[in-house]
Design a protein around this motif. Structure first.
Motif: not given
Lengths: 113, 111
Positions: B68, B70, B75
């Motif tokens: 991910e 954000t 990450s």
């Protein structure tokens, strides 16, 4: 499939010797070519790159590489190595249609003082 | 200018556990990459973010890996559950303008 081949996994040289590390790649289109180096305990860092133009490229610390399109090669050279060149060297390729780097297996270079 | 940072530098976990690796790219870099090097093998691409979007995740080994990013900043890469073959060094890189800058890597050992 795209691939990069580095000819030697380990190279041992004495100081002041000349160096040539081989790199061949397999890719069916236009490529960007890179040599990275990782000194002991440090980050991967860029030595030099070829995108276009003069096929003989010069990088940091006296290194150079020559792109020979007909041979799909991008060999790294240095005329006189120093003990501080002890490191692992990686050849990498990126096709012009994507972002990912395709890497060779790396060559560990040891320079004897 | 601060470089790419990764946390932790080392992680030793048991098979079946979960681990989360973090990468902080250079500020302003839209592109963020994850790579992995299994011992003795070549560095392999895992995935590429552009800002918060996954541009290419073709290198992710399987669905035990989840990445991910954000808000387009840092990450994370989570491995759940970890297997022995996940051991290796995980590199993060960020780029802007065609040149990647690499972090120091996280050495993951799964026992």
């Amino acid at each position: 499939a795209q691939s990069v081949s580095q000819h030697n996994h380990h190279v041992i040289l004495s100081e002041a010797a000349s160096l040539e590390l081989g790199c061949n790649y397999s890719y069916g289109g236009t490529v960007n070519l890179f040599w990275y180096v990782q000194y002991p305990g440090q980050h991967l860092q860029l030595l030099l790159k070829y995108f276009s133009g003069d096929p003989l490229v010069k990088g940091i610390k006296g290194f150079e590489a020559e792109f020979i399109k007909s041979k799909f090669s991008f060999n790294l050279r240095k005329p006189s190595v120093q003990w501080s060149d002890t490191a692992e060297y990686f050849c990498a390729v990126r096709g012009d249609s994507n972002y990912q780097l395709i890497w060779g297996a790396g060559t560990k270079l040891i320079i004897k003082p | 200018e601060a470089g790419v940072t990764q946390f932790p530098s080392h992680s030793v976990i048991e098979k079946g556990q979960t681990v989360t690796l973090r990468c902080d790219p250079i500020s302003g870099h839209d592109n963020l990459y994850w790579y992995r090097r299994v011992m003795g093998k070549e560095i392999k691409f895992l995935l590429h973010f552009v800002k918060e979007s996954k541009q290419d995740e073709s290198g992710m080994p399987n669905n035990r890996f989840l990445a991910e990013r954000t808000g387009g900043t840092y990450s994370t890469l989570k491995v759940q559950p970890a297997e022995l073959e996940d051991s290796g060094v995980y590199f993060c890189a960020s780029s802007q303008g065609g040149r990647e800058y690499f972090g120091p890597g996280t050495r993951l050992t799964v026992t």
